[in-house]
Motif scaffolding. Structure first.
Motif, PDB file in Angstrom:
ATOM      1  N   UNK A  74       0.830  -1.212   0.000  1.00 21.33           N
ATOM      2  CA  UNK A  74       0.000   0.000   0.000  1.00 21.33           C
ATOM      3  C   UNK A  74       0.863   1.261   0.000  1.00 21.33           C
ATOM      4  N   UNK A  75       1.982   1.208   0.710  1.00 20.03           N
ATOM      5  CA  UNK A  75       2.897   2.358   0.737  1.00 20.03           C
ATOM      6  C   UNK A  75       3.481   2.615  -0.656  1.00 20.03           C
ATOM      7  N   UNK A  76       3.817   1.539  -1.370  1.00 22.93           N
ATOM      8  CA  UNK A  76       4.349   1.696  -2.723  1.00 22.93           C
ATOM      9  C   UNK A  76       3.275   2.235  -3.668  1.00 22.93           C
ATOM     10  N   UNK A  77       2.058   1.737  -3.539  1.00 20.27           N
ATOM     11  CA  UNK A  77       0.960   2.238  -4.372  1.00 20.27           C
ATOM     12  C   UNK A  77       0.695   3.714  -4.082  1.00 20.27           C
ATOM     13  N   UNK A  78       0.750   4.098  -2.824  1.00 14.97           N
ATOM     14  CA  UNK A  78       0.577   5.504  -2.440  1.00 14.97           C
ATOM     15  C   UNK A  78       1.687   6.366  -3.045  1.00 14.97           C
ATOM     16  N   UNK A  79       2.903   5.841  -3.026  1.00 12.27           N
ATOM     17  CA  UNK A  79       4.050   6.541  -3.632  1.00 12.27           C
ATOM     18  C   UNK A  79       3.809   6.760  -5.127  1.00 12.27           C
ATOM     19  N   UNK A  80       3.410   5.686  -5.825  1.00 14.37           N
ATOM     20  CA  UNK A  80       3.170   5.774  -7.266  1.00 14.37           C
ATOM     21  C   UNK A  80       2.041   6.760  -7.567  1.00 14.37           C
ATOM     22  N   UNK A  81       0.925   6.621  -6.852  1.00 16.28           N
ATOM     23  CA  UNK A  81      -0.227   7.494  -7.128  1.00 16.28           C
ATOM     24  C   UNK A  81       0.064   8.955  -6.791  1.00 16.28           C
ATOM     25  N   UNK A  82       0.920   9.179  -5.816  1.00 13.39           N
ATOM     26  CA  UNK A  82       1.271  10.548  -5.463  1.00 13.39           C
ATOM     27  C   UNK A  82       2.251  11.184  -6.426  1.00 13.39           C
ATOM     28  N   UNK A  83       3.101  10.372  -7.046  1.00 11.72           N
ATOM     29  CA  UNK A  83       4.148  10.898  -7.918  1.00 11.72           C
ATOM     30  C   UNK A  83       3.780  10.837  -9.398  1.00 11.72           C
ATOM     31  N   UNK A  84       2.900   9.921  -9.769  1.00 10.92           N
ATOM     32  CA  UNK A  84       2.532   9.737 -11.174  1.00 10.92           C
ATOM     33  C   UNK A  84       1.232  10.480 -11.472  1.00 10.92           C
ATOM     34  N   UNK A  85       0.893  10.563 -12.745  1.00  2.00           N
ATOM     35  CA  UNK A  85      -0.314  11.246 -13.209  1.00  2.00           C
ATOM     36  C   UNK A  85      -1.334  10.214 -13.677  1.00  2.00           C
TER      37      UNK A  85
END
Length: 148
Positions: free
Chosen positions: A73-84
């Motif tokens: 979940x932390x990795x998904x949060x990282x991706x969703x926060x940094x990607x468009x």
């Protein structure tokens, strides 16, 4: 040297191979994990692209491959926060991959006007000559172009 910002879609295999342990313990130095270097470089320097279906697959495969749920979940949060996020409007790819589950990555790349689609999956890399844009390539082939 001019720093270009590229629009990039990462296939699930890239995100899985990047791992999730680094989110708790930090990125090793030197970092020998090319997929992690690409993920972080795309997140920090380029424009990473995803859609809801892709992020759902990232999470499912992270958990299926044994990543602890909280780190996944932390990795998904990282991706969703940094990607468009990209809204998929194209119904089907002009040249479909042999694995129908991989078509969403092409659609995201097409609708997100991606420069690159990074994948080590033959279903996608076999299509590289069919697409001028996005450039479809393996992590080793595209790492230098992305500055990873």
């Amino acid at each position: 040297m001019q720093n270009q910002i590229f629009r990039v879609v990462l296939d699930t295999n890239q995100v899985i191979a990047a791992g999730s342990r680094w989110l708790e313990y930090g990125v090793p130095s030197p970092d020998r994990n090319i997929c992690r270097r690409i993920l972080i470089r795309v997140a920090e320097t380029h424009t990473g692209l995803y859609c809801g279906k892709i992020v759902g697959e990232y999470l499912e495969k992270l958990v299926d491959s044994g990543h602890p749920r909280d780190r996944a979940l932390k990795l998904i949060t990282y991706v969703m926060g940094a990607f468009t996020q990209v809204s998929i409007t194209t119904v089907s790819a002009p040249f479909a991959p042999s694995d129908p589950d991989d078509e969403v990555f092409l659609l995201c790349a097409i609708d997100g006007n991606a420069d690159y689609l990074v994948s080590d999956d033959h279903s996608l890399t076999n299509l590289r000559s069919s697409y001028a844009k996005p450039v479809i390539g393996k992590s080793l082939e595209l790492a230098q172009a992305l500055g990873a």
